[in-house]
Design an enzyme around this catalytic site. Structure first.
Site, PDB file in Angstrom:
ATOM      1  N   GLY A 139      51.129 -23.750 -63.254  1.00  0.00           N
ATOM      2  CA  GLY A 139      51.385 -22.336 -63.034  1.00  0.00           C
ATOM      3  C   GLY A 139      51.863 -22.080 -61.629  1.00  0.00           C
ATOM      4  N   GLY A 153      50.545 -19.131 -54.664  1.00  0.00           N
ATOM      5  CA  GLY A 153      50.768 -20.565 -54.554  1.00  0.00           C
ATOM      6  C   GLY A 153      50.965 -21.192 -55.922  1.00  0.00           C
ATOM      7  N   VAL A 179      49.770 -23.923 -59.029  1.00  0.00           N
ATOM      8  CA  VAL A 179      48.551 -24.425 -59.634  1.00  0.00           C
ATOM      9  C   VAL A 179      48.827 -25.751 -60.330  1.00  0.00           C
ATOM     10  CG1 VAL A 179      46.625 -23.864 -61.148  1.00  0.00           C
ATOM     11  CG2 VAL A 179      47.927 -22.037 -60.068  1.00  0.00           C
ATOM     12  N   LYS A 188      44.638 -24.932 -57.074  1.00  0.00           N
ATOM     13  CA  LYS A 188      45.663 -24.010 -56.592  1.00  0.00           C
ATOM     14  C   LYS A 188      45.968 -24.319 -55.140  1.00  0.00           C
ATOM     15  CE  LYS A 188      46.416 -19.812 -57.823  1.00  0.00           C
ATOM     16  NZ  LYS A 188      46.311 -18.460 -58.269  1.00  0.00           N
ATOM     17  N   ASP A 215      45.616  -7.021 -57.832  1.00  0.00           N
ATOM     18  CA  ASP A 215      46.749  -7.508 -58.612  1.00  0.00           C
ATOM     19  C   ASP A 215      46.338  -7.850 -60.041  1.00  0.00           C
ATOM     20  OD1 ASP A 215      49.390  -8.064 -58.971  1.00  0.00           O
ATOM     21  OD2 ASP A 215      49.322 -10.076 -58.099  1.00  0.00           O
TER      22      ASP A 215
END
Ligand SMILES: *[C@@H]1O[C@H](CO)[C@@H](O)[C@H](O)[C@H]1NC(C)=O
Ligand SMILES: *[C@@H]1O[C@H](CO)[C@@H](O)[C@H](O)[C@H]1NC(C)=O
Ligand SMILES: *[C@@H]1O[C@H](CO)[C@@H](O)[C@H](O)[C@H]1NC(C)=O
Ligand SMILES: *[C@@H]1O[C@H](CO)[C@@H](O)[C@H](O)[C@H]1NC(C)=O
Ligand SMILES: *[C@@H]1O[C@H](CO)[C@@H](O)[C@H](O)[C@H]1NC(C)=O
Ligand SMILES: *[C@@H]1O[C@H](CO)[C@@H](O)[C@H](O)[C@H]1NC(C)=O
Length: 705
Positions: free
Chosen positions: A425, A430, A432, A445, A541
């Site tokens: 991801g 950043g 993952v 991460k 977020d």
């Protein structure tokens, strides 16, 4: 408010009962009457009674707690029968039947079995039992629960409890909690089929076997147990996973310590157990403190530190000379009065030894003062702690479920991720990578270098994130801070992000009921961040990309990360500045960002969950391209059916969900609900009023004003 009740506060009695279940003997030929001196049979300790209790104008037979007013009813016989008059009698007949005889002589059986009983007993566990002549159990009230479960009681596959009408009318109420065959624990309204469309809570433990039962243990935990065969079992779900989580386990002035996966109680220094065999009874001082001597220096006592413990905080601000205890928590210090309660020791880690000795205050108070210091201090001397861990931890150890996140070296994480081979991801903060530690998969991460900030600040934030424990939050297992490298190690979530399951083909996406449960789960996680964890965390977020799914449930990720950046960066890295509708209006106005910003953000995700589409779909016809605008149009034009396409969704439920979202949009922070309110509305526990028509510019744009 009718509700299904579980009595955690009965723990004290239950532990007694566990130690030795004494029996009271109720012999054949005994009888009870509502107004005579014997209207009930007591358990040996006198805590529970079986017999008549008043309801409405008459009397009903059941099991209840004595001595705790208002009367707490645990179990009711024939709960939907009308109450009987004062002239009625309850008979344990010579031929072993338990019957209720009304004043007109009409007889009703209390039990449903034909076989006769030989004796009966009201146990200290709250269980009323009928025995056969050989002493074996013929029937017990625990097998026929009405609206309550007691510690040691179980709800087996196929059984359910049904709420009462009210606290004073124990007839069948509106809701039921069913332990289903197949492993799911589900809440339904009464009089419905056991099918998903009617459920309003699911434990999501289905497919875990047919012998799953709901258990309530004497330590106050609710859990689901999968009994796969004789003596073979596994826990499928825990209400709380910490042994010391249930509050009040150790009584006043005692605190809970986890020892080998077991909760044990300890007393504050200078205190002894009131009843050594029943630790829930709490602790009392083992000496008599000298009282105030005016005009004299009086006695002075040392304040002793009890490190790494949490307590109920009832600080008082009035300046009194007799400070009995003080609670120190990360920079705040509050005076407390005895008795202290709800104490528990935080998970012990290598830090405790170091911390000892640093916080050893000696206060000598002018008149008199004594004893006790309850402390939670993790932040002080952190640097020492990390060094300590660095030396002592090995890579295979230290990932235990409820331990603080452990420190990894960069080299270790390179190993774990096979040199950052498999990327799973990429987000605002950043990239993952997938990794393996021992048998366990993890997600590593790597934060962007440009975000690297001071080691201290980073560690402070990691601490905050690491202290969160909630079933709807992705767990932080460890981290690495070396040079400019900043890495976080999380539990691995097997089913990807909510975005990936929500926006894929209609065939494979979750059903309406499942989606609503996901939305409620997310709301629970956010509520925890806002109100229940030690340090309030604003996520900043919340979006489907940041919600991860494992086999059973949705969990929030990336929380706490916004704080890793400074405020200006935060605004940049959300990457959505200026996009109408996404960012709470207070951000643009440079007002301080509060938890209400998350609520604002939550609404878009809720709409995305409701409609299974992204907020912005540029391929769609123009009026539908922006989800929120389209929902508003449909809602105020009474055309919400359009929103879910071909999917069959209950109109009222759909409308309710949209109304919740429309409340969250409000500009006025005082009108915009808290996450708690949002969750209550989504759980059906709070009324959902018609949202006001928004006055903001967003709405003018929709052409409604
Ligand atoms: C109750 O009855 C059983 C036998 O039925 C007897 O062993 C026991 O001692 C009795 N207990 C009491 C408290 O009378
Ligand atoms: C029942 O109450 C009456 C008076 O109301 C009393 O005389 C009698 O002794 C009581 N019986 C018992 C078994 O306590
Ligand atoms: C309890 O509620 C039921 C259902 O509303 C009602 O029929 C019954 O009369 C009530 N009983 C009492 C004692 O109020
Ligand atoms: C529960 O037991 C069944 C066998 O009855 C087994 O197939 C299943 O994997 C078990 N589930 C869990 C979660 O242990
Ligand atoms: C469920 O339990 C019963 C008895 O406890 C046992 O006979 C049966 O095999 C169990 N079922 C499964 C699937 O384990
Ligand atoms: C009280 O308990 C403490 C330990 O908590 C012990 O050191 C002290 O001697 C005890 N005092 C008395 C009077 O028993």
């Amino acid at each position: 408010m009718a509700s299904i009740t579980c009595f955690l506060f009965l723990l004290a009695s239950a532990s007694l009962a566990k130690a030795q279940e004494t029996r009271s003997n109720i012999t054949l030929g005994s009888s009870l009457s509502p107004t005579a001196n014997s209207s009930s049979w007591l358990s040996p300790s006198g805590l529970y009674a079986f017999g008549f209790y008043p309801q409405g104008q008459g009397y009903v037979v059941g099991v209840f707690l004595t001595g705790i007013p208002p009367r707490t009813v645990i179990w009711t016989a024939n709960r939907d029968d009308p109450p009987v008059s004062a002239g009625a009698t309850l008979l344990f007949t010579k031929d072993g039947r338990l019957i209720l005889r009304s004043s007109q002589g009409q007889e009703t059986s209390i039990t449903s079995v034909a076989e006769s009983a030989y004796s009966a007993s009201m146990l200290d566990s709250g269980n009323f039992v009928l025995y056969r002549p050989d002493g074996s159990v013929l029937l017990e009230s625990f097998d026929y629960p009405t609206d309550t479960l007691l510690p040691t009681q179980r709800l087996l596959a196929g059984q359910q409890i049904i709420s009462s009408i009210s606290a004073t009318n124990h007839s069948t109420g509106l809701f039921r909690l069913k332990m289903q065959h197949g492993g799911n624990l589900i809440r339904y309204p009464v009089n419905t089929l056991d099918t998903a469309p009617y459920s309003y809570y699911t434990s999501w433990t289905g497919g875990t076997g047919d012998n799953v039962s709901l258990n309530f243990d004497v330590d106050g935990h609710l859990f689901l147990l999968n009994t796969t065969g004789y003596g073979d079992w596994s826990v499928v779900w825990w209400s709380t996973d910490g042994e010391c989580d249930p509050k009040g386990l150790c009584g006043l002035n005692g605190f809970c310590v986890k020892n080998d996966q077991q909760a044990t109680c300890q007393c504050l220094p200078g205190f002894d157990f009131v009843e050594p065999r029943n630790r829930a009874a709490g602790c009392e001082r083992n000496f008599t403190a000298e009282t105030c001597k005016t005009g004299d220096a009086g006695a002075s006592y040392m304040i002793e530190a009890v490190d790494n413990t949490l307590w109920e905080d009832v600080s008082y601000s009035v300046i009194l000379t007799n400070c009995e205890a003080a609670l120190y928590n990360g920079g705040n210090c509050g005076k407390q009065r005895l008795s202290l309660r709800y104490g528990r020791k935080l998970v012990t880690d290598p830090t405790s030894a170091l911390i000892k000795g640093i916080l050893f205050l000696s206060l000598s108070l002018l008149t008199f003062g004594f004893v006790m210091m309850a402390i939670s201090l993790v932040l002080i001397c952190k640097n020492n702690v990390w060094t300590y861990q660095r030396i002592h931890n090995k890579i295979e150890v230290g990932l235990a479920k409820d331990q603080a996140p452990r420190l990894f070296t960069y080299a270790e994480l390179e190993l774990v991720t096979d040199s950052f081979k498999e990327q799973i991801g990429r987000g605002a903060f950043g990239t993952v990578y997938k990794g393996v530690i021992g048998e366990r998969m993890v997600a590593v991460k790597r934060l962007d270098k440009r975000l690297a900030e001071g080691e201290r600040e980073f560690q402070t934030e990691v601490e905050v994130i690491g202290r969160t424990h909630h079933r709807n939050l992705v767990r932080l297992l460890g981290y690495c801070v070396e040079g400019t490298n900043r890495l976080l190690v999380y539990e691995y979530m097997s089913n990807g992000s909510l975005a990936s399951i929500l926006f894929k083909s209609p065939k494979s996406r979750p059903f309406w009921e499942e989606r609503m449960e996901i939305a409620r789960d997310i709301a629970r996680g956010v509520l925890y961040l806002h109100e229940e964890c030690e340090t309030q965390i604003i996520h900043c977020d919340i979006k489907p990309q940041n919600i991860l799914m494992d086999e059973n449930r949705a969990k929030i990720s990336d929380f706490g990360l916004a704080k890793l950046l400074n405020a200006d960066q935060t605004r940049t890295f959300t990457g959505i500045r200026g996009t109408r509708g996404y960012v709470a209006p207070e951000w643009h106005r440079n007002q301080p960002v509060t938890v209400k910003a998350d609520v604002y953000r939550f609404r878009i995700m809720l709409l995305e969950i409701i409609c299974c589409r992204r907020n912005m779909e540029l391929d769609f016809p123009e009026r539908e391209a922006i989800l929120e605008e389209w929902v508003c149009k449909c809602f105020w034009n009474g055309e919400i059916g359009k929103l879910t396409g071909d999917e069959k969704v209950d109109k009222d439920e759909l409308k309710a969900a949209i109304k919740v979202a429309l409340w969250c949009i409000l500009d006025d922070l005082t009108l915009r609900p808290t996450m708690k309110r949002v969750l209550l509305m989504m759980e059906g526990s709070a009324e959902i009023l018609m949202p006001p028509i928004p006055s903001s510019s967003i709405f003018t744009d929709y052409g409604y004003v």
